[in-house]
Design a protein around this motif. Structure first.
Motif, PDB file in Angstrom:
ATOM      1  N   VAL A 181       0.862  -1.191   0.000  1.00  0.00           N
ATOM      2  CA  VAL A 181       0.000   0.000   0.000  1.00  0.00           C
ATOM      3  C   VAL A 181       0.888   1.227   0.000  1.00  0.00           C
ATOM      4  O   VAL A 181       1.893   1.274   0.714  1.00  0.00           O
ATOM      5  CB  VAL A 181      -0.913   0.029   1.244  1.00  0.00           C
ATOM      6  N   HIS A 182       0.535   2.208  -0.827  1.00  0.00           N
ATOM      7  CA  HIS A 182       1.310   3.447  -0.858  1.00  0.00           C
ATOM      8  C   HIS A 182       0.372   4.637  -0.987  1.00  0.00           C
ATOM      9  O   HIS A 182      -0.542   4.639  -1.818  1.00  0.00           O
ATOM     10  CB  HIS A 182       2.294   3.455  -2.024  1.00  0.00           C
ATOM     11  N   CYS A 183       0.585   5.658  -0.169  1.00  0.00           N
ATOM     12  CA  CYS A 183      -0.160   6.909  -0.260  1.00  0.00           C
ATOM     13  C   CYS A 183       0.836   8.034  -0.476  1.00  0.00           C
ATOM     14  O   CYS A 183       1.837   8.140   0.255  1.00  0.00           O
ATOM     15  CB  CYS A 183      -0.962   7.155   1.011  1.00  0.00           C
ATOM     16  N   GLY A 184       0.607   8.866  -1.485  1.00  0.00           N
ATOM     17  CA  GLY A 184       1.564   9.921  -1.756  1.00  0.00           C
ATOM     18  C   GLY A 184       1.026  11.004  -2.666  1.00  0.00           C
ATOM     19  O   GLY A 184      -0.100  10.926  -3.183  1.00  0.00           O
ATOM     20  N   VAL A 185       1.852  12.022  -2.859  1.00  0.00           N
ATOM     21  CA  VAL A 185       1.526  13.140  -3.752  1.00  0.00           C
ATOM     22  C   VAL A 185       1.572  12.649  -5.195  1.00  0.00           C
ATOM     23  O   VAL A 185       2.488  11.926  -5.595  1.00  0.00           O
ATOM     24  CB  VAL A 185       2.523  14.296  -3.559  1.00  0.00           C
ATOM     25  N   ALA A 186       0.567  13.021  -5.971  1.00  0.00           N
ATOM     26  CA  ALA A 186       0.483  12.624  -7.379  1.00  0.00           C
ATOM     27  C   ALA A 186       0.586  13.855  -8.277  1.00  0.00           C
ATOM     28  O   ALA A 186      -0.038  14.881  -8.013  1.00  0.00           O
ATOM     29  CB  ALA A 186      -0.823  11.891  -7.652  1.00  0.00           C
ATOM     30  N   ALA A 187       1.379  13.741  -9.324  1.00  0.00           N
ATOM     31  CA  ALA A 187       1.554  14.844 -10.270  1.00  0.00           C
ATOM     32  C   ALA A 187       0.931  14.467 -11.615  1.00  0.00           C
ATOM     33  O   ALA A 187       1.171  13.372 -12.122  1.00  0.00           O
ATOM     34  CB  ALA A 187       3.030  15.157 -10.457  1.00  0.00           C
ATOM     35  N   GLN A 202       3.878  22.767  -5.167  1.00  0.00           N
ATOM     36  CA  GLN A 202       2.749  21.966  -4.691  1.00  0.00           C
ATOM     37  C   GLN A 202       2.920  20.473  -5.000  1.00  0.00           C
ATOM     38  O   GLN A 202       2.240  19.628  -4.426  1.00  0.00           O
ATOM     39  CB  GLN A 202       1.421  22.468  -5.270  1.00  0.00           C
ATOM     40  N   TYR A 203       3.838  20.166  -5.914  1.00  0.00           N
ATOM     41  CA  TYR A 203       4.080  18.762  -6.244  1.00  0.00           C
ATOM     42  C   TYR A 203       5.399  18.253  -5.661  1.00  0.00           C
ATOM     43  O   TYR A 203       5.935  17.241  -6.104  1.00  0.00           O
ATOM     44  CB  TYR A 203       4.044  18.565  -7.766  1.00  0.00           C
ATOM     45  N   LYS A 204       5.894  18.951  -4.658  1.00  0.00           N
ATOM     46  CA  LYS A 204       7.117  18.514  -3.993  1.00  0.00           C
ATOM     47  C   LYS A 204       6.888  17.135  -3.362  1.00  0.00           C
ATOM     48  O   LYS A 204       5.893  16.885  -2.705  1.00  0.00           O
ATOM     49  CB  LYS A 204       7.516  19.514  -2.904  1.00  0.00           C
ATOM     50  N   GLY A 205       7.843  16.251  -3.561  1.00  0.00           N
ATOM     51  CA  GLY A 205       7.733  14.913  -2.996  1.00  0.00           C
ATOM     52  C   GLY A 205       6.846  13.982  -3.786  1.00  0.00           C
ATOM     53  O   GLY A 205       6.405  12.950  -3.263  1.00  0.00           O
ATOM     54  N   THR A 206       6.595  14.304  -5.044  1.00  0.00           N
ATOM     55  CA  THR A 206       5.757  13.447  -5.883  1.00  0.00           C
ATOM     56  C   THR A 206       6.298  12.016  -5.916  1.00  0.00           C
ATOM     57  O   THR A 206       7.477  11.790  -6.165  1.00  0.00           O
ATOM     58  CB  THR A 206       5.701  13.988  -7.329  1.00  0.00           C
ATOM     59  N   SER A 207       5.399  11.059  -5.672  1.00  0.00           N
ATOM     60  CA  SER A 207       5.782   9.650  -5.769  1.00  0.00           C
ATOM     61  C   SER A 207       4.868   8.871  -6.718  1.00  0.00           C
ATOM     62  O   SER A 207       5.081   7.686  -6.946  1.00  0.00           O
ATOM     63  CB  SER A 207       5.765   8.988  -4.383  1.00  0.00           C
ATOM     64  N   ILE A 208       3.848   9.569  -7.246  1.00  0.00           N
ATOM     65  CA  ILE A 208       2.895   8.942  -8.167  1.00  0.00           C
ATOM     66  C   ILE A 208       2.710   9.864  -9.373  1.00  0.00           C
ATOM     67  O   ILE A 208       2.554  11.072  -9.214  1.00  0.00           O
ATOM     68  CB  ILE A 208       1.536   8.709  -7.487  1.00  0.00           C
ATOM     69  N   LEU A 209       2.724   9.293 -10.562  1.00  0.00           N
ATOM     70  CA  LEU A 209       2.445  10.062 -11.771  1.00  0.00           C
ATOM     71  C   LEU A 209       1.077   9.670 -12.325  1.00  0.00           C
ATOM     72  O   LEU A 209       0.736   8.488 -12.396  1.00  0.00           O
ATOM     73  CB  LEU A 209       3.500   9.799 -12.846  1.00  0.00           C
ATOM     74  N   LEU A 210       0.298  10.680 -12.727  1.00  0.00           N
ATOM     75  CA  LEU A 210      -0.942  10.477 -13.474  1.00  0.00           C
ATOM     76  C   LEU A 210      -0.630  10.836 -14.923  1.00  0.00           C
ATOM     77  O   LEU A 210      -0.299  11.989 -15.219  1.00  0.00           O
ATOM     78  CB  LEU A 210      -2.050  11.369 -12.929  1.00  0.00           C
ATOM     79  N   ALA A 211      -0.693   9.857 -15.796  1.00  0.00           N
ATOM     80  CA  ALA A 211      -0.197  10.064 -17.157  1.00  0.00           C
ATOM     81  C   ALA A 211      -1.269   9.813 -18.201  1.00  0.00           C
ATOM     82  O   ALA A 211      -2.324   9.229 -17.920  1.00  0.00           O
ATOM     83  CB  ALA A 211       0.998   9.135 -17.410  1.00  0.00           C
ATOM     84  N   PRO A 243      -2.689  19.362  -4.181  1.00  0.00           N
ATOM     85  CA  PRO A 243      -1.914  18.128  -4.273  1.00  0.00           C
ATOM     86  C   PRO A 243      -1.360  17.626  -2.941  1.00  0.00           C
ATOM     87  O   PRO A 243      -1.195  16.422  -2.755  1.00  0.00           O
ATOM     88  CB  PRO A 243      -0.768  18.494  -5.232  1.00  0.00           C
ATOM     89  N   GLN A 244      -1.067  18.537  -2.021  1.00  0.00           N
ATOM     90  CA  GLN A 244      -0.502  18.106  -0.742  1.00  0.00           C
ATOM     91  C   GLN A 244      -1.582  17.569   0.199  1.00  0.00           C
ATOM     92  O   GLN A 244      -1.285  16.793   1.106  1.00  0.00           O
ATOM     93  CB  GLN A 244       0.244  19.266  -0.072  1.00  0.00           C
ATOM     94  N   ASP A 245      -2.819  17.972  -0.018  1.00  0.00           N
ATOM     95  CA  ASP A 245      -3.916  17.462   0.810  1.00  0.00           C
ATOM     96  C   ASP A 245      -4.589  16.272   0.159  1.00  0.00           C
ATOM     97  O   ASP A 245      -4.715  15.208   0.763  1.00  0.00           O
ATOM     98  CB  ASP A 245      -4.966  18.547   1.065  1.00  0.00           C
ATOM     99  N   CYS A 246      -5.022  16.422  -1.097  1.00  0.00           N
ATOM    100  CA  CYS A 246      -5.693  15.320  -1.786  1.00  0.00           C
ATOM    101  C   CYS A 246      -4.632  14.443  -2.447  1.00  0.00           C
ATOM    102  O   CYS A 246      -4.154  14.737  -3.539  1.00  0.00           O
ATOM    103  CB  CYS A 246      -6.679  15.839  -2.820  1.00  0.00           C
ATOM    104  N   GLN A 247      -4.260  13.386  -1.752  1.00  0.00           N
ATOM    105  CA  GLN A 247      -3.255  12.473  -2.252  1.00  0.00           C
ATOM    106  C   GLN A 247      -3.919  11.188  -2.721  1.00  0.00           C
ATOM    107  O   GLN A 247      -5.108  10.969  -2.514  1.00  0.00           O
ATOM    108  CB  GLN A 247      -2.213  12.199  -1.163  1.00  0.00           C
TER     109      GLN A 247
END
Length: 211
Positions: A6-12, A66-75, A139-143
């Motif tokens: 399971v992973h929760c993180g910032v998505a760009a 706002q996308y600092k620490g992105t660990s997920i990409l939406l492509a 992005p920092q709140d809705c992950q």
């Protein structure tokens, strides 16, 4: 290889279609003889500005605060198309990308992700766009929370500790097992070592003249 459960993180959001492996890491960035350092060349053609080639481009999504620490990409669809260079996946991994969500992937790139511990999630285009709409608001709140055990992606509000939306995805059982257990292809095969040895012994007994 690190296990993915399971992973929760910032998505760009990088929603353009047909982002190929040369865009992910240009060939000029592949000067190293190891995997280390490739993260610096990730999206180099977009991430940096000319003429120096190493000044951060403030317009590029991964350079925005706002996308600092992105660990997920939406492509967009067909992410990772083009050449088969595995360096593209190595660069994403070293940068800190844990998962990529898109309507479709280049087939070789998809398999390279699995082998290197990055989870490629296939969702419908409309679902990807809906997730992007949620995260773009804050992005920092809705992950995004990705659960590989139960195979779903959800948008969650960190402040409210609430799930906003959820979508399920499919993955082949063998690929799911590789990621859940942190195994590469060789390690997955070695789980069958006892059966392989039993087959070898039986085969030698039946066809001794081959040995």
């Amino acid at each position: 290889m690190e296990k993915f459960t399971v992973h929760c993180g910032v998505a760009a959001p990088m929603l353009q279609i047909n982002i190929d492996t040369d865009a992910i890491i240009p060939s000029r960035e592949m000067k190293l003889v190891s995997k280390q350092g490739l993260g610096n060349g990730l999206f180099a053609g977009w991430r940096y500005t000319l003429p120096s080639g190493r000044e951060p481009n403030p317009e590029f999504v991964l350079n925005q605060l706002q996308y600092k620490g992105t660990s997920i990409l939406l492509a967009g669809d067909n992410f990772g198309c083009g050449s088969s260079r595995e360096h593209a996946v190595w660069a994403l991994k070293e940068y800190g990308i844990k998962a990529i969500i898109a309507p479709g992937f280049g087939s070789i790139f998809y398999n390279n992700c699995i082998r290197n511990g990055i989870l490629p999630v296939v969702l419908q285009n409309e679902e990807v766009l809906m997730l992007a709409k949620h995260v773009q608001q804050d992005p920092q709140d809705c992950q995004l929370n990705i659960n590989l055990v139960e195979c779903y992606v959800s948008a969650v509000s960190i402040k409210n500790a609430a799930e906003v939306q959820r979508f399920t995805f499919a993955i082949l059982p063998a690929q799911q097992a590789m990621l859940l257990e942190g195994l590469d292809g060789i390690a997955l095969t070695l789980k069958l070592k006892t059966k392989i040895e039993e087959f070898k012994q039986t085969y030698q007994e039946h066809y001794p003249w081959l040995f």
